[in-house]
Design an enzyme around this catalytic site. Sequence first.
Site, PDB file in Angstrom:
ATOM      1  N   HIS A 267     -25.321 100.308  68.472  1.00  0.00           N
ATOM      2  CA  HIS A 267     -25.536 101.325  69.507  1.00  0.00           C
ATOM      3  C   HIS A 267     -24.928 102.660  69.080  1.00  0.00           C
ATOM      4  O   HIS A 267     -23.846 102.692  68.476  1.00  0.00           O
ATOM      5  CB  HIS A 267     -24.872 100.837  70.810  1.00  0.00           C
ATOM      6  CG  HIS A 267     -25.205 101.670  72.009  1.00  0.00           C
ATOM      7  ND1 HIS A 267     -24.332 102.580  72.542  1.00  0.00           N
ATOM      8  CD2 HIS A 267     -26.325 101.724  72.769  1.00  0.00           C
ATOM      9  CE1 HIS A 267     -24.885 103.149  73.603  1.00  0.00           C
ATOM     10  NE2 HIS A 267     -26.097 102.652  73.758  1.00  0.00           N
TER      11      HIS A 267
ATOM     12  N   SER B 151     -33.590  86.314  73.324  1.00  0.00           N
ATOM     13  CA  SER B 151     -33.497  87.668  73.866  1.00  0.00           C
ATOM     14  C   SER B 151     -34.699  88.016  74.739  1.00  0.00           C
ATOM     15  O   SER B 151     -35.825  87.577  74.495  1.00  0.00           O
ATOM     16  CB  SER B 151     -33.416  88.651  72.697  1.00  0.00           C
ATOM     17  OG  SER B 151     -33.599  89.968  73.162  1.00  0.00           O
TER      18      SER B 151
END
Length: 556
Positions: free
Chosen positions: A123, A324
């Site tokens: 991130h 996911s």
Amino acid sequence: MTFDQGLDSIQATLNELEEHLIAEKDKAIGYPCNASFNYEALYRFLAYPINNIGDPYIPSNYHLNTHHFELEVLKFFEELTQAPAGETWGYITNGGTEGNHYGLFLAREILPDGIVYYSQETHYSVGKILRCLNLPSIMIRSNPNGTMDLNDLRENLRLNRTSPPIICANIGTTMKGAVDDINGINDIFQDLAIPRKYLHADCALSGMILPFINDAPAWNFAHGVDSLSISGHKMIGSPIPCGVVLAKKDNMTRIAENVEYIGSRDTTLTGSRNGIAPLFLWYAIKTHGHSGFVQLIQQCLERAEYAVRELNKAGQHAWRHPYSNTVVFDRPLQSVVESWQLATHGPISHLITMPNVSTDQVDRLVAEIKAKPVIGSNQSPYRPSPTGLTGERTQPSQEIILIGSSGVDLLDAVATAMGNAGISIIDMKTSSIDEGCLLILTVEERDKAIEIINHLINENKYGSAHVEICDQDSAVISQMNFSQAGNNSALVKLEDHAGALGSLTRRCQEAGIKLSSARIIWRGDESTVLELTTPNSGELKQVLDSSQILMLPAQG
Ligand SMILES: Cc1ncc(COP(=O)(O)O)c(C=O)c1O
């Protein structure tokens, strides 16, 4: 916005905001914010200045707090993360970013001579945290599926053996939901006999998925993690961003300081802390219960699978990791990206099937993508990955779309120029008709290629004819005007090196052969198979024979 508004006008402004939120919520499927919650039972607590300042485990002088609720939430997360009883400490943060900041802060205090290793897919906030903490760092390559490339990690750890490593692992990357191989990282520590190390896990979204599924990969304290961060507003859902950080208690006590002013220990990053968010999390945990979360996660993963299926049916290369709910697919047109608030990075976009995302929303997105196809998407240069994920991309797109007016031989000019500049063509598709031609080119060095193409255009090589690099929207419109090339096609095998295509198109041009379409249909390590379409097939065969270029038997 003006200040000193009358009450009516204030009300009207707020109504406007509410209308905006209601409208936008319907298509918010690109970011991992669960929008499906009901905290009405807690609205009355907004009437108090609740503040959780200080260490949640210690009573503070400021009594309007929810420390007790915070501790219950932490207890829930200790269980989810397999924290050894009584050995971890934590607090409720303002979100995943603060938890990562805290984990890396602890790491730096414990290993002041450490180097942080984090992958390309990490991130964006981690880079900023490292600058804040003035920590040296090395970015590790990511695999095409988003996981950290452990060969690259091993090599870098080997080269920097004198500094203890601080690994910031991704447990669910932002764009691809990939989980770094924690066992693999531990194996490298062992192989290289690294005694001092720190492992922080950024589990922003997946920290609330993996505890509720079977066959989850290694990710938590049971697998040697020293600290971890999970967002609260993501899977659980909260009107106020929040998260949880947990760390080994021994590490935390090394940095704690007593503060007389608050009558508590200063162990958290910020002073005043949100005391409402712990209430939201507590309420959600109590009302869902463990089994409620199991069901919720299962529903999210099923909808993700539905989205993969429907997007693939629509010709997208959609895929996801089995653990996911992040569904990756070809970046659609900008108008679709904007209207569905899709998160995009280069050639890919994703949607995330959070609890509020329905199959109906997926259907509407797919219908919009179908109505506005991106040309070239079914000519994607990206191969299915060796890990078997459906249609996974293996390299970033470097697509350039060119439109030329009648009489321009785009393919020849561009292929020759790319060959001269040593730029490899990864993929290309061209079609031409009397009114003009279209060339969709994928190259390894897009910026350099664009510079060369602009140079070709600026040289005015084309006289009154016109060539332009265009965006995908206008290319789609233009493509609609192009008819399909004729079916007089030949398959040829070319050596895979920059310039091979350019020299073939040059010979074709010299022989007066008009190529109405050319496209790469297969690429191996050393050769490429092209499909050429031309009304002059006899002449093409002669050129191929004289150039000793292999012509393959026609398909089917
Ligand atoms: C992997 C990852 N880490 C950290 C963050 C930041 O979390 P937050 O927005 O809760 O601060 C995100 C946000 O999407 C994320 O995906």
